[in-house]
Enzyme design. Structure first.
Site, mmCIF file in Angstrom:
data_model
loop_
_atom_site.group_PDB
_atom_site.id
_atom_site.type_symbol
_atom_site.label_atom_id
_atom_site.label_comp_id
_atom_site.label_asym_id
_atom_site.label_seq_id
_atom_site.Cartn_x
_atom_site.Cartn_y
_atom_site.Cartn_z
ATOM 1 N N ARG A 30 8.997 6.303 -7.144
ATOM 2 C CA ARG A 30 9.278 5.414 -8.277
ATOM 3 C C ARG A 30 8.957 6.089 -9.611
ATOM 4 N NH1 ARG A 30 9.916 -0.269 -6.941
ATOM 5 N NH2 ARG A 30 10.863 -0.209 -4.897
ATOM 6 N N ARG A 34 9.509 1.112 -14.242
ATOM 7 C CA ARG A 34 9.017 0.174 -15.254
ATOM 8 C C ARG A 34 7.732 0.569 -15.967
ATOM 9 N NH1 ARG A 34 9.246 -4.997 -11.582
ATOM 10 N NH2 ARG A 34 8.784 -3.329 -10.112
ATOM 11 N N ARG A 43 16.897 -0.261 -19.341
ATOM 12 C CA ARG A 43 17.212 -1.296 -18.350
ATOM 13 C C ARG A 43 17.895 -2.505 -18.999
ATOM 14 N NH1 ARG A 43 17.772 -4.634 -15.316
ATOM 15 N NH2 ARG A 43 16.558 -5.317 -13.531
ATOM 16 N N ASP A 80 18.796 2.001 -5.189
ATOM 17 C CA ASP A 80 17.881 1.136 -4.451
ATOM 18 C C ASP A 80 18.287 1.119 -2.987
ATOM 19 O OD1 ASP A 80 15.575 -0.868 -5.124
ATOM 20 O OD2 ASP A 80 16.753 -1.777 -3.533
ATOM 21 N N TYR A 156 14.910 -7.070 4.912
ATOM 22 C CA TYR A 156 15.407 -7.807 3.736
ATOM 23 C C TYR A 156 16.636 -8.627 4.096
ATOM 24 C CZ TYR A 156 12.118 -5.146 0.912
ATOM 25 O OH TYR A 156 10.972 -4.614 0.394
HETATM 26 O O1 1CP Z 1 12.183 6.926 -9.176
HETATM 27 C C1 1CP Z 1 12.407 6.162 -8.219
HETATM 28 O O2 1CP Z 1 11.841 6.278 -7.136
HETATM 29 C C2 1CP Z 1 13.346 5.032 -8.474
HETATM 30 C C3 1CP Z 1 14.417 4.809 -7.442
HETATM 31 C C4 1CP Z 1 14.081 3.697 -6.458
HETATM 32 C C5 1CP Z 1 13.729 3.831 -5.114
HETATM 33 C C6 1CP Z 1 13.486 5.130 -4.355
HETATM 34 C C7 1CP Z 1 14.131 2.305 -6.718
HETATM 35 C C8 1CP Z 1 14.436 1.695 -8.017
HETATM 36 N N1 1CP Z 1 13.916 1.622 -5.541
HETATM 37 C C9 1CP Z 1 13.642 2.526 -4.557
HETATM 38 C C10 1CP Z 1 13.383 2.261 -3.138
HETATM 39 C C11 1CP Z 1 13.037 0.886 -2.691
HETATM 40 N N2 1CP Z 1 13.556 -0.317 -3.100
HETATM 41 C C12 1CP Z 1 12.130 0.621 -1.642
HETATM 42 C C13 1CP Z 1 11.425 1.698 -0.858
HETATM 43 C C14 1CP Z 1 10.240 2.233 -1.605
HETATM 44 C C15 1CP Z 1 9.062 1.336 -1.645
HETATM 45 O O3 1CP Z 1 8.531 0.968 -0.582
HETATM 46 O O4 1CP Z 1 8.639 0.989 -2.768
HETATM 47 C C16 1CP Z 1 12.073 -0.763 -1.444
HETATM 48 C C17 1CP Z 1 11.214 -1.519 -0.443
HETATM 49 C C18 1CP Z 1 12.991 -1.355 -2.364
HETATM 50 C C19 1CP Z 1 13.313 -2.794 -2.500
HETATM 51 C C20 1CP Z 1 13.019 -3.236 -3.875
HETATM 52 N N3 1CP Z 1 13.829 -2.963 -4.951
HETATM 53 C C21 1CP Z 1 11.849 -3.877 -4.343
HETATM 54 C C22 1CP Z 1 10.647 -4.306 -3.505
HETATM 55 C C23 1CP Z 1 10.781 -5.720 -3.100
HETATM 56 C C24 1CP Z 1 9.604 -6.233 -2.268
HETATM 57 O O5 1CP Z 1 9.635 -6.146 -1.032
HETATM 58 O O6 1CP Z 1 8.656 -6.736 -2.871
HETATM 59 C C25 1CP Z 1 12.011 -4.038 -5.726
HETATM 60 C C26 1CP Z 1 11.069 -4.710 -6.688
HETATM 61 C C27 1CP Z 1 13.253 -3.433 -6.093
HETATM 62 C C28 1CP Z 1 13.836 -3.286 -7.456
HETATM 63 C C29 1CP Z 1 13.719 -1.931 -8.034
HETATM 64 N N4 1CP Z 1 14.212 -0.768 -7.432
HETATM 65 C C30 1CP Z 1 13.997 0.300 -8.259
HETATM 66 C C31 1CP Z 1 13.346 -0.205 -9.455
HETATM 67 C C32 1CP Z 1 12.962 0.632 -10.634
HETATM 68 C C33 1CP Z 1 13.193 -1.587 -9.292
HETATM 69 C C34 1CP Z 1 12.623 -2.566 -10.300
HETATM 70 C C35 1CP Z 1 13.745 -3.334 -10.887
HETATM 71 C C36 1CP Z 1 13.792 -3.331 -12.374
HETATM 72 O O7 1CP Z 1 13.848 -2.302 -13.055
HETATM 73 O O8 1CP Z 1 13.799 -4.449 -12.910
#
Ligand code: 1CP
Length: 349
Positions: A30, A34, A43, A80, A156
């Protein structure tokens, strides 16, 4: 796996080829996101997160932001794991402050999904982003593509949201054949999705098994080991030669089986793993990635420096890729990231 370290000066590729570098390559999960004010600003250009993921120019800019601030050794595609169910025809929405929402499969009579080949066609903007990112990367920085594992993505889809996985485990006990069929579609779609990222320029692939935790051994075999092994066999059959990092977060006592039986080339370990003690049970010389507690990037200071030293000592002389034990949190401070990298580089042996 085909990694010829003599052909590349990229430290991530060298570590993945089994070299133990004086300073481990550094990137972190990540790293675009954020905790960076410039990301929050960017964003706003696409309030709907899925639209943001499908806008190659925005995704590319998000990847470049942390690279401008920090001397990192790798970039990870901005996307994502939930683009895969979206491309398979499921509705995926992100609710501000709450996370993803899908229409849950649990309770629906049919779990029919779209065609994997068509799904990957819908993901063309993701591969366009990979091409753009690759073209703009600073020298020495390797590009990582990624996908969620079949089980993690399935959780999910099954329950329609994050949170505990009780309903998903119950569904897998109650309807194992139906869950296997769902996982099979995800194996095929994910293999093609990773193949397309590799073709577009990804040099390394990471599989996020974010929900490996809490599984009894028979379910760990059914839901994690078998689908991941099938995914990697399929990837290799599709001609993909890039090294694969598996990150089974929370695998606990199943970690050694994951490392030995799935076909991953390198193992990402979460914060809870005592690496020095677990390592004798892992395949000899398998490159390991991890595992600083992300909370130390909220705290900073002496605790952060001590945490870095402890991780470096714990990984010993294994080929090591420095990373966090899970994704950086929005509360982390960019200044602490700078301090973390300085501490890793300053401790070079
Ligand atoms: O630099 C990076 O790593 C960003 C790219 C990235 C990656 C590798 C994002 C952007 N998401 C992910 C993978 C991801 N997404 C995972 C696996 C990694 C982990 O375990 O954290 C998972 C479980 C998700 C699902 C997801 N997407 C969640 C988690 C939900 C939960 O179970 O609580 C969330 C909050 C997101 C949204 C998301 N994805 C990425 C960002 C930056 C965000 C936040 C959204 C935003 O900017 O508003």
């Amino acid at each position: 796996m085909k990694v010829d370290s003599s052909l590349s000066g990229k430290s991530l590729l060298r570590a993945l080829a089994g070299e133990r570098l004086a300073t481990p390559p550094i990137w972190f999960m990540r790293q675009a996101g954020r905790y960076l004010p410039e990301y929050r600003e960017l964003r706003r250009q696409a309030p709907n997160f899925m639209d943001f993921c499908y806008a190659p120019a925005l995704a590319t800019e998000a990847v470049m932001q942390p690279l401008r601030r920090f001397p990192l050794d790798a970039a990870i595609l901005f996307s994502d794991i939930l683009v895969v169910p979206h491309a398979l025809g499921r509705d995926v929405r992100f609710i501000e402050g709450e996370g993803p929402r899908l229409d849950p499969l649990i309770g629906q009579a049919s779990w029919a999904l779209g065609d994997p080949a068509k799904a990957v066609e819908r993901l063309a903007p993701v591969y366009e982003a990979v091409e753009r990112i690759k073209a703009g990367l600073p020298e020495g920085v390797a590009l990582i593509g990624f996908a969620g594992s079949p089980w993690t993505v399935a959780t999910y889809m099954l329950q329609g949201r994050g949170g505990d996985k009780d309903d998903c485990r119950a569904a897998a006990w109650a309807q194992p054949a139906q869950v296997d069929a769902l996982l099979a579609v995800l194996v095929e779609t994910t293999a093609r999705h990773l193949q397309a990222q590799a073709k577009a320029g990804a040099e390394v692939l990471q599989i996020f098994e974010s929900w490996a935790e809490g599984l009894a051994e028979p379910q760990f075999e059914q839901l994690v080991l078998r689908p991941t092994a099938a995914l990697i066999v399929r990837l290799r059959a599709l001609g993909v030669t890039q090294p694969v990092i598996g990150f089974p977060r929370g695998a606990g006592h199943h970690l050694a089986r994951y490392a030995a039986e799935t076909g991953v080339d390198a193992l990402g370990v979460d914060t809870s793993v005592p690496v020095a003690r677990v390592r004798p049970a892992l395949p000899a010389r398998m490159p390991l990635q991890g595992n600083l507690d992300p909370q130390l990037l909220v705290v900073g200071g002496d605790a952060l420096r001590a945490g870095v030293a402890s991780v470096l000592a714990d990984f010993g002389d294994a080929p090591h890729i420095f990373n966090l034990g899970h994704g950086i949190t929005p509360e982390a401070s960019p200044e602490h990231v700078t301090a973390m990298i300085a501490a890793v580089r300053g401790a070079a042996t």
